[in-house]
Design an enzyme around this catalytic site. Structure first.
Site, PDB file in Angstrom:
ATOM      1  N   LYS A 105       0.881  -1.170   0.000  1.00 37.22           N
ATOM      2  CA  LYS A 105       0.000   0.000   0.000  1.00 37.22           C
ATOM      3  C   LYS A 105       0.916   1.216   0.000  1.00 37.22           C
ATOM      4  O   LYS A 105       1.581   1.498   0.993  1.00 37.22           O
ATOM      5  CB  LYS A 105      -0.891   0.000   1.241  1.00 37.22           C
ATOM      6  CG  LYS A 105      -1.675   1.282   1.436  1.00 37.22           C
ATOM      7  CD  LYS A 105      -2.482   1.265   2.724  1.00 37.22           C
ATOM      8  CE  LYS A 105      -2.818   2.682   3.168  1.00 37.22           C
ATOM      9  NZ  LYS A 105      -3.524   2.703   4.457  1.00 37.22           N
ATOM     10  N   GLY A 166      -7.687   8.218  10.734  1.00 34.44           N
ATOM     11  CA  GLY A 166      -7.945   8.179  12.173  1.00 34.44           C
ATOM     12  C   GLY A 166      -9.004   9.147  12.656  1.00 34.44           C
ATOM     13  O   GLY A 166      -9.206   9.293  13.859  1.00 34.44           O
ATOM     14  N   ALA A 192      -9.390   4.961   5.240  1.00 37.69           N
ATOM     15  CA  ALA A 192      -9.211   6.148   6.083  1.00 37.69           C
ATOM     16  C   ALA A 192     -10.516   6.866   6.408  1.00 37.69           C
ATOM     17  O   ALA A 192     -11.321   7.162   5.523  1.00 37.69           O
ATOM     18  CB  ALA A 192      -8.242   7.147   5.460  1.00 37.69           C
ATOM     19  N   GLY A 193     -10.676   7.134   7.682  1.00 39.97           N
ATOM     20  CA  GLY A 193     -11.806   7.937   8.134  1.00 39.97           C
ATOM     21  C   GLY A 193     -13.090   7.157   8.369  1.00 39.97           C
ATOM     22  O   GLY A 193     -14.076   7.716   8.857  1.00 39.97           O
ATOM     23  N   ASN A 214      -9.193   0.582  10.367  1.00 39.08           N
ATOM     24  CA  ASN A 214      -8.238   0.273  11.433  1.00 39.08           C
ATOM     25  C   ASN A 214      -8.676   0.896  12.758  1.00 39.08           C
ATOM     26  O   ASN A 214      -9.140   0.215  13.668  1.00 39.08           O
ATOM     27  CB  ASN A 214      -6.832   0.740  11.046  1.00 39.08           C
ATOM     28  CG  ASN A 214      -5.762   0.272  12.031  1.00 39.08           C
ATOM     29  OD1 ASN A 214      -6.052  -0.200  13.120  1.00 39.08           O
ATOM     30  ND2 ASN A 214      -4.529   0.394  11.672  1.00 39.08           N
ATOM     31  N   THR A 215      -8.558   2.224  12.851  1.00 37.43           N
ATOM     32  CA  THR A 215      -8.769   2.898  14.136  1.00 37.43           C
ATOM     33  C   THR A 215     -10.093   2.529  14.804  1.00 37.43           C
ATOM     34  O   THR A 215     -10.120   2.197  15.998  1.00 37.43           O
ATOM     35  CB  THR A 215      -8.710   4.431  13.933  1.00 37.43           C
ATOM     36  OG1 THR A 215      -7.426   4.753  13.413  1.00 37.43           O
ATOM     37  CG2 THR A 215      -8.921   5.175  15.245  1.00 37.43           C
TER      38      THR A 215
END
Lengths: 264, 70
Positions: A105, A166, A192-193, A214-215
């Site tokens: 990535k 995040g 993301a986000g 992820n987060t």
């Protein structure tokens, strides 16, 4: 009546020459402990997970994250920490030298406040790495021309951001990602986000090929349960996309028949 | 300081025995050298070459491994 084909049976997710049984990708950062990470991979059935490459800690022996990633799961190494194409290329080569595959990535970031990717350096790195035989998934701010160049450069899929890394703010770039889904032939993996299963579902409903989270999983009170919730949302969104969502109408339209009223 | 030399390992100055191999260095700093990738002066050194790769004063070594990331 003929049986209705079970759609997931025909809806394979092919990427980089492999077929995956899940369209939910999990990032492995920020977990409180690696046991929760492993449980989250298993509960969500994520088949692709991202990892990062860092200098080893010389003062203490770190736990090895690879031991917590079940066999058969594809590793996608990010180039986090890279500020230029050359730095991303260096990280990719180190990752490949580890013998853990050649899925990268590409993530090139210069800005520490918004963590937005440098699309131009990302194109350069993608071009160089595909020439070296890597499977490259570049992380970008969604932009049509950038995406076209990445396809020319040989990107296997494109990872447009939903909002800041995040931030848990959801699919703020929705219309721009929709353009990429409509116009670009390689899969779009929204990254993301994505802070709630509803965000992941929305991305899948508009035709994203997959979603990376992820987060929102890692910092949940119960990461394995949250990971499963995301995986279910991804499946629901995909099924809705495949079944054909109706167009929006700015007025009412009765769902019940408009004939045979008792009062006629 | 005969017999010892300074190198840079992961950005830190380290004093190590002269003529130490990359293999010896990796074993000193990680219990799982098999999970580590090494770079010497900007070039990746494959693991089969670690024991015959002898470090010199001023060598810049990077030892990296996988960590969690998104």
């Amino acid at each position: 009546m003929p049986p209705i084909a079970h759609q997931t049976a025909q809806d394979s997710f092919e990427l980089g020459g492999k077929i995956f049984s899940s369209r939910f990708l999990l990032g492995t950062g920020k977990f409180r402990n690696k046991g929760e990470l492993k449980a989250s991979i298993l509960s969500s059935n994520a088949r692709i997970v991202t990892v990062a490459l860092r200098r080893i800690d010389l003062e203490r022996h770190d736990e090895n994250i690879l031991e917590y990633i079940p066999d058969g799961v594809t590793l996608l190494t990010n180039t986090s920490g890279a500020r230029t194409a050359d730095e991303a290329i260096r990280i990719a080569r180190l990752a490949r030298a580890s013998g853990q595959g050649d899925w990268i990535k590409v993530e090139v970031i210069n800005d520490s406040k918004y963590l937005l990717p440098d699309n131009e350096e990302t194109i350069k790195a993608t071009k160089a790495l595909t020439a070296e035989g890597f499977i490259v998934l570049p992380y970008i701010s969604p932009d049509l021309y950038v995406a076209r160049r990445l396809v020319e450069a040989g990107a296997t899929a494109i990872m447009p951001l939903g909002s800041f890394i995040g931030s848990n703010m959801g699919l703020r770039t929705r219309e721009f990602i929709q353009v990429l889904i409509n116009e670009i032939r390689v899969p779009m993996i929204v990254d993301a986000g994505i802070g709630a299963p509803s965000h992941a579902c929305e991305a899948m409903e508009i035709g994203a090929a997959a979603v990376l989270v992820n987060t929102a999983v890692a910092i949940a009170d119960n990461p394995p349960m949250m990971a499963k919730a995301f995986a279910q949302a991804v499946e629901a969104g995909r099924a809705a996309y495949l079944s054909g969502l109706p167009a929006k109408r700015p007025q009412g339209e009765a769902s019940s028949p408009l004939t045979g009223f008792l009062f006629e | 300081m005969s017999g010892h030399m300074e190198i840079t390992l992961n950005g830190q100055t380290k004093n190590i025995p002269g003529n130490a191999s990359l293999q010896a260095l990796a074993e000193q700093y990680t219990k799982e050298p098999t999970r580590v990738v090494a770079e010497l002066d900007g070039a990746i050194i494959t693991r089969d070459a670690w024991s015959r790769t002898i470090l010199k004063a001023g060598s810049k070594v990077e030892l990296v491994s996988f960590v969690g990331g998104g």
